[in-house]
Enzyme design. Sequence first.
Site, PDB file in Angstrom:
ATOM      1  N   PRO A 141      51.294  39.709  44.601  1.00 51.89           N
ATOM      2  CG  PRO A 141      50.152  37.993  45.939  1.00 51.89           C
ATOM      3  CD  PRO A 141      50.016  38.895  44.981  1.00 51.89           C
ATOM      4  CD  GLU A 142      57.192  39.696  42.086  1.00 47.10           C
ATOM      5  OE1 GLU A 142      58.401  38.818  41.688  1.00 47.10           O
ATOM      6  OE2 GLU A 142      57.035  40.700  41.865  1.00 47.10           O
TER       7      GLU A 142
END
Length: 284
Positions: free
Chosen positions: A2-3
């Site tokens: 995840p960013e």
Amino acid sequence: MPELPEVETIRRGLDLHSAGATVRKVSGDDSRVFRDNPAGFQTVHELLQGRQIETFDRRGKFMWMVLSDDPRVLVIHLGMSGQVRFVGANGSSSSPPHEHLRLVLDEGSLSFVDPRTFGRLTVSVLERQGDRRIPRVSSHIGLDPLEPDWDPVSTAKRAVRSRRMVKTMLLDQELVSGIGNIYADEALFRAGIWGQRRGADLSVDQWVLLLLAAADAMAEAIEVGGTSFDSLYVDVSGNPGYFARELTVYGREGHPCVACGSVIRRTIVNGRSHFYCPECQRTE
DNA sequence: ATGGGCTCCTGATGGC
DNA sequence: TGCCATCAGGAGCCCA
């Protein structure tokens, strides 16, 4: 995995489902995800048992649980494969594979799952930083592009002094936080810049445009719940995000460029894939 | 100081 | 069917 957009989507879900709730029961294992705590899981247990959750806050890819009347927080970093799920009151009480922490709340519970254990669950203390209170363990990272005080011009002026490759620099959480491999490549495409160029080879203006492109891409991704390629990233309720359908280069090796039709290429920059259009992203 | 490579892990996928 | 290589949304740490 995840960013910033995915972490923000998860943060919003956590706020929605658990702000104001009391932690009735804390269970966990001796996983590596607790490695930054002096007593491992026990440190987390002692912090959270019986406490009230005030809210969840975030900078870049770091988020943290704020407790009522306590400067200490639980910092959550999801690494490549971390997930947080909210399990409703009538949901399953059995542990899924690789669950390392479960918090039973007044109604429902929170579950932290991470197969690769690159993620971290760390007790830290809030410190003042500008207008914000940031956990000590994440005080080294820069502001992220969605913070009101983030200054792309000063960031750009720092960036043009470096000989590092531009792609590498976008992934440097100390220069600017929140950008990961997907949004770095999308920003580079939008700005028409090849990731293997050097920081000093761009002008300050080019850097500003590039940084703003990253900010735009991430803001748009949040609107649709982030990027899901598979079930590795879903929100706290298990729903995928829809930004994958708007990706222009990431994961599209061999497909035509959406702008010019050239074939998208993949190369390796410091060990990570870099997807780019050889026509739209000039190499000089 | 700075750049770049290695490493921590599990799981999915594709070629033979 | 297996078996093996490759790849994955991250980042801390170590060495030149």
